[in-house]
Design a protein around this motif. Structure first.
Motif, mmCIF file in Angstrom:
data_model
loop_
_atom_site.group_PDB
_atom_site.id
_atom_site.type_symbol
_atom_site.label_atom_id
_atom_site.label_comp_id
_atom_site.label_asym_id
_atom_site.label_seq_id
_atom_site.Cartn_x
_atom_site.Cartn_y
_atom_site.Cartn_z
ATOM 1 N N LEU A 74 3.927 6.992 -4.841
ATOM 2 C CA LEU A 74 3.449 8.038 -5.740
ATOM 3 C C LEU A 74 2.902 7.444 -7.030
ATOM 4 N N ARG A 75 3.625 6.484 -7.595
ATOM 5 C CA ARG A 75 3.183 5.844 -8.853
ATOM 6 C C ARG A 75 1.858 5.106 -8.661
ATOM 7 N N LEU A 76 1.685 4.437 -7.536
ATOM 8 C CA LEU A 76 0.403 3.776 -7.259
ATOM 9 C C LEU A 76 -0.725 4.798 -7.230
ATOM 10 N N ALA A 77 -0.510 5.905 -6.544
ATOM 11 C CA ALA A 77 -1.536 6.954 -6.447
ATOM 12 C C ALA A 77 -1.825 7.570 -7.811
ATOM 13 N N GLU A 78 -0.789 7.849 -8.592
ATOM 14 C CA GLU A 78 -0.969 8.436 -9.924
ATOM 15 C C GLU A 78 -1.749 7.526 -10.862
ATOM 16 N N ARG A 79 -1.593 6.238 -10.683
ATOM 17 C CA ARG A 79 -2.276 5.272 -11.553
ATOM 18 C C ARG A 79 -3.684 4.932 -11.069
ATOM 19 N N GLY A 80 -4.117 5.594 -10.001
ATOM 20 C CA GLY A 80 -5.475 5.389 -9.523
ATOM 21 C C GLY A 80 -5.628 4.297 -8.488
ATOM 22 N N TRP A 81 -4.539 3.713 -8.046
ATOM 23 C CA TRP A 81 -4.592 2.668 -7.028
ATOM 24 C C TRP A 81 -4.393 3.302 -5.655
ATOM 25 N N THR A 82 -5.321 4.177 -5.298
ATOM 26 C CA THR A 82 -5.224 4.936 -4.056
ATOM 27 C C THR A 82 -5.189 4.029 -2.838
ATOM 28 N N PHE A 83 -6.043 3.008 -2.832
ATOM 29 C CA PHE A 83 -6.052 2.089 -1.695
ATOM 30 C C PHE A 83 -4.691 1.432 -1.517
ATOM 31 N N LEU A 84 -4.088 0.975 -2.611
ATOM 32 C CA LEU A 84 -2.772 0.334 -2.520
ATOM 33 C C LEU A 84 -1.697 1.323 -2.077
ATOM 34 N N ALA A 85 -1.799 2.575 -2.516
ATOM 35 C CA ALA A 85 -0.829 3.590 -2.099
ATOM 36 C C ALA A 85 -0.928 3.820 -0.591
ATOM 37 N N VAL A 86 -2.139 3.964 -0.096
ATOM 38 C CA VAL A 86 -2.339 4.175 1.339
ATOM 39 C C VAL A 86 -1.926 2.924 2.119
ATOM 40 N N ALA A 87 -2.272 1.755 1.587
ATOM 41 C CA ALA A 87 -1.895 0.492 2.237
ATOM 42 C C ALA A 87 -0.380 0.344 2.288
ATOM 43 N N ASN A 88 0.304 0.769 1.239
ATOM 44 C CA ASN A 88 1.763 0.690 1.218
ATOM 45 C C ASN A 88 2.371 1.563 2.314
ATOM 46 N N VAL A 89 1.854 2.759 2.471
ATOM 47 C CA VAL A 89 2.357 3.655 3.517
ATOM 48 C C VAL A 89 2.078 3.068 4.899
ATOM 49 N N GLY A 90 0.820 2.690 5.137
ATOM 50 C CA GLY A 90 0.451 2.169 6.452
ATOM 51 C C GLY A 90 1.170 0.879 6.805
ATOM 52 N N ALA A 91 1.166 -0.056 5.870
ATOM 53 C CA ALA A 91 1.806 -1.349 6.132
ATOM 54 C C ALA A 91 3.321 -1.200 6.281
ATOM 55 N N SER A 92 3.932 -0.334 5.489
ATOM 56 C CA SER A 92 5.379 -0.126 5.593
ATOM 57 C C SER A 92 5.753 0.460 6.945
#
Length: 121
Positions: A82-100
């Motif tokens: 959530l914090r990654l997405a809120e800070r504008g790092w959408t790619f990292l947020a999605v990558a975190n979900v997928g990779a996890s």
């Protein structure tokens, strides 16, 4: 009495999670939550190994529910995503979900297969 085993496992798992998270994260110059990613992958592997070895309820309560339950963390994973997405790092947020998801499922599968093959031999 299994609840006592869960408590003892958690007493080891929680500090292990904290120390591992800090050790991994301080070595990374990245906003990606590598510490949480690492403990979740490791915990998934251990839980898979316990399942593959078909351990009885006592050791499973200690190591599976207690240790792995306290070592891994869905809530921190969710919060950090959530914090990654809120800070504008959408790619990292999605990558975190997928990779996890991929690494977690892969780790539990590898742990189960490795333990089952060791038990069978």
């Amino acid at each position: 009495m299994n609840w006592v085993l869960v408590v003892f496992g958690a007493m080891v798992g929680a500090p292990l999670r904290y120390l591992t998270d800090r050790a991994v994260q301080t070595r990374q110059d990245s906003v990606f939550p590598w510490g949480t990613f690492t403990v979740n992958a490791a915990g998934s592997f251990v839980l898979g190994a316990l399942a593959g070895a078909a351990v009885s309820s006592g050791p499973y309560a200690l190591l599976g529910t207690g240790l792995c339950g306290a070592l891994t963390t869905y809530s921190t994973f969710s919060y950090e995503t959530l914090r990654l997405a809120e800070r504008g790092w959408t790619f990292l947020a999605v990558a975190n979900v997928g990779a996890s998801l991929l690494v977690g499922l892969g780790s539990v599968f590898l742990g189960a297969e490795l333990a089952a093959s060791l038990v069978a031999s």
